[in-house]
Design an enzyme around this catalytic site. Structure first.
Site, PDB file in Angstrom:
ATOM      1  N   GLU A  43       0.828  -1.211   0.155  1.00  0.00           N
ATOM      2  CA  GLU A  43       0.135   0.003   0.038  1.00  0.00           C
ATOM      3  C   GLU A  43       1.040   1.279  -0.041  1.00  0.00           C
ATOM      4  OE1 GLU A  43      -3.721   1.747   2.962  1.00  0.00           O
ATOM      5  OE2 GLU A  43      -2.289   0.162   3.631  1.00  0.00           O
ATOM      6  N   LYS A 121      -9.076   2.898  -2.734  1.00  0.00           N
ATOM      7  CA  LYS A 121      -9.200   2.160  -1.502  1.00  0.00           C
ATOM      8  C   LYS A 121     -10.634   2.643  -0.722  1.00  0.00           C
ATOM      9  CE  LYS A 121      -7.269   1.373   3.050  1.00  0.00           C
ATOM     10  NZ  LYS A 121      -5.927   1.538   4.119  1.00  0.00           N
ATOM     11  N   CYS A 157      -5.754  -3.148   1.842  1.00  0.00           N
ATOM     12  CA  CYS A 157      -5.673  -3.061   3.467  1.00  0.00           C
ATOM     13  C   CYS A 157      -6.931  -3.347   4.023  1.00  0.00           C
ATOM     14  CB  CYS A 157      -4.781  -2.112   4.022  1.00  0.00           C
ATOM     15  SG  CYS A 157      -3.863  -2.487   5.694  1.00  0.00           S
TER      16      CYS A 157
END
Length: 565
Positions: A43, A121, A157
């Site tokens: 990430e 994300k 994540c």
């Protein structure tokens, strides 16, 4: 059909966009040469994690976008190679003359010189050390791409800790989930990650690969330990923790159509005890803080006590003996065994060791204050003068020679204020700031029983571990003159500040009310000290730093506030 994939479990530097890009390009070429056709980077790998308010600067985001384009161009000749690069992206839109920021924590899918997709994300963490809602806008899309004949669903994540992003990826045709991560280490976090990702794999019925960052960044440390899971949640591969490396896994499609990871001998790293992981975290935190910030070495005050002994052992494992200097600064109250043990430890580790007596300087300070202090008994004022003399000497040596001062205070001391502003708190990096005193002792015993870095067995003289702790600022002083026994104190601290238990709940667990209320009061009134403490390595889920944000000025008393009026 098989797909060999690679994970770039690498140590990136925040803001070093050119250097981070080179690492990714080199990893992609290496992976391709070894037969991989998919490379996953962690990430925000281009930016480094976490870049904090750099994310708010348009020039930084634009430079990250340019770096991603540069990576795509540099890899144009790698046939059939797909590379996933984590990066910030976005800008601002104007609506009625008001700028609206649309920055995203994103990842781009690159193949043969082209950016095929960019995924934003969806789930932005805003707890513990995370502040992602300060910087980013949640994404709303789904990203499924093809690599080597396999449909890969991309998550970033926190997305994988929730149901919907993975379910949407599966509905869009994903056959495997690829999760890229920058998840800070704390004790127990590795097992928690694997368990949660196993739940996610089982919930969607898909294998999952978890690509993780490694390295230290200011107060946080990333532990790597990237892994791959079968659809039933079992481990198929797990890399070593705290090591920078290129990790491989092989996906295979069965004749009946199912897909899973091939099991290779030795693909799952053996389990390691908590102390070994904790030691590696502290060593990596010191090495990267000093190395990435360009300090030539470290210096610390070696007192003959357990805290400075542990910090010295960590520093030598992190930097090597030639980059660490220890200074003993005895006062009139320093016991002979403190001199002996400090010299012995410095000799065992082979570091430069010097002794600078503060006795004369201490008398000079008292002489300068004699008229002001006339008729008053000696107390903490004189004790703190000694600590501040030592802090001044260490900072002078740091200024002259460039080495950073490592402070030696632990979490128990920081919690209760058993530390001196501009004294033992003076320095640039607090190595054991997040270790309770009982953990300090346990880790010292562990290091004496292990030699992970080949610096010599048992670096800490046994007497340093077994003797009663003392600041040695007055005759016959011990820590327990002012504090409860550390097993009791640390039990209260763990419950109150790490687990957020209330005072009544702690008392119900068997602790004395007066002691619990005293400890809670000490934590409250010493917040002003902690705000002025140097940054230190976070190794628990509740450290003094971004995890702990209490007002200095506050009249709230939990015991009184819990009672009915």
């Amino acid at each position: 059909m098989t797909l060999k994939l690679a994970i770039a479990q690498l140590n990136f530097v925040v803001g070093d966009l050119a250097g981070n890009a080179r690492k990714i390009v080199d990893a992609a070429r290496d992976a391709h040469a070894q037969g991989a056709r998919l490379l996953l980077t962690p990430e925000l790998s281009i930016a480094g994690y976490a870049a904090e308010d750099l994310f708010l600067r348009p020039a930084f985001t634009e430079a990250c976008d340019d770096a991603v384009k540069g990576i795509a161009a540099a890899l144009a000749d790698l046939k059939d190679m797909v590379v996933v690069v984590g990066h910030p992206t976005g800008g601002s839109l104007r609506s009625r003359s008001v700028a609206v920021q649309l920055r995203h924590n994103a990842a781009s899918v690159i193949k043969e010189g082209r950016i095929l997709q960019t995924y934003a994300k969806r789930e932005l963490p805003n707890y513990q050390v995370f502040d992602e809602r300060r910087y980013f806008t949640p994404g709303q899309g789904t990203c499924v791409f093809e690599a080597g004949g396999v449909s890969v669903g991309l998550l970033i994540c926190e997305d994988a800790w929730f149901d919907q992003p993975a379910e949407l990826a599966r509905e869009a045709g994903a056959e495997v989930l690829a999760v890229i991560n920058a998840s800070p280490y704390h004790v127990g976090k590795e097992g928690e990650r694997v368990a949660r990702m196993a739940d996610r794999a089982r919930a969607v019925g898909l294998p999952l690969v978890y690509a993780h960052l490694v390295g230290g960044q200011d107060e946080v440390v990333f532990d790597g330990a990237s892994f791959a899971l079968q659809a039933d949640g079992t481990l198929a591969m797990q890399a070593e923790s705290f090591q920078e490396k290129l990790v491989f896994a092989q996906l295979e499609r069965a004749p009946q159509g199912g897909i899973g990871f091939a099991i290779e001998p030795g693909a799952v790293a053996g389990p390691r005890d908590a102390e070994a992981q904790l030691w590696d975290a502290l060593v990596l935190g010191v090495r990267d803080y000093i190395g990435k910030n360009g300090f030539p070495g470290a210096i610390l005050g070696l007192s003959g006590g357990i805290d400075s002994a542990l910090v010295l052992a960590i520093a030598v494992d992190a930097l090597g003996k030639d980059k660490v200097r220890a200074v003993m600064m005895p006062s009139p109250y320093t016991a002979d065994i403190s001199w002996i043990d400090a010299r012995e430890m410095a000799m065992r580790l082979g570091v430069r060791y010097d002794e600078i007596s503060i006795a004369h300087t201490f008398e000079s300070f008292k002489g300068a204050l004699a008229a002001e202090f006339k008729g008053l008994a000696e107390d903490t004022a004189e004790e703190n003068i000694q600590a501040r003399i030592r802090g001044t000497l260490l900072m002078a040596l740091s200024n002259k020679f460039g080495a950073i001062v490592l402070t030696t205070g632990n979490k128990s001391e920081m919690a209760t204020g058993y530390c001196t502003l501009y004294g033992d708190m003076a320095g640039g990096f607090a190595v054991i700031k997040d270790l309770l005193k009982t953990t300090v002792f346990a880790l010292a015993r562990w290091r004496n029983a292990h030699d992970p870095y080949g610096t010599g067995a048992a670096p800490i003289p046994e007497r340093i571990i077994t003797r009663p702790p003392s600041a040695e600022l007055r005759p016959d002083q011990t820590d327990q003159d002012s504090l409860p026994p550390y097993d009791i104190l640390d039990g209260i601290l763990a419950r109150y500040m790490q687990d957020d238990q209330g005072i009544d709940e702690i008392i119900a667990a068997g602790y004395d009310r007066a002691v619990v209320e005293r400890v809670a009061r000490l934590i409250k009134i010493n917040e002003y000290k902690r705000r002025q403490a140097p940054v230190g390595i976070r190794v628990t889920h509740r450290s003094f730093g971004k995890d702990w944000r209490y007002p200095i000025t506050s009249k709230f008393n939990e015991t009184a506030g819990a009672r009915k009026p």
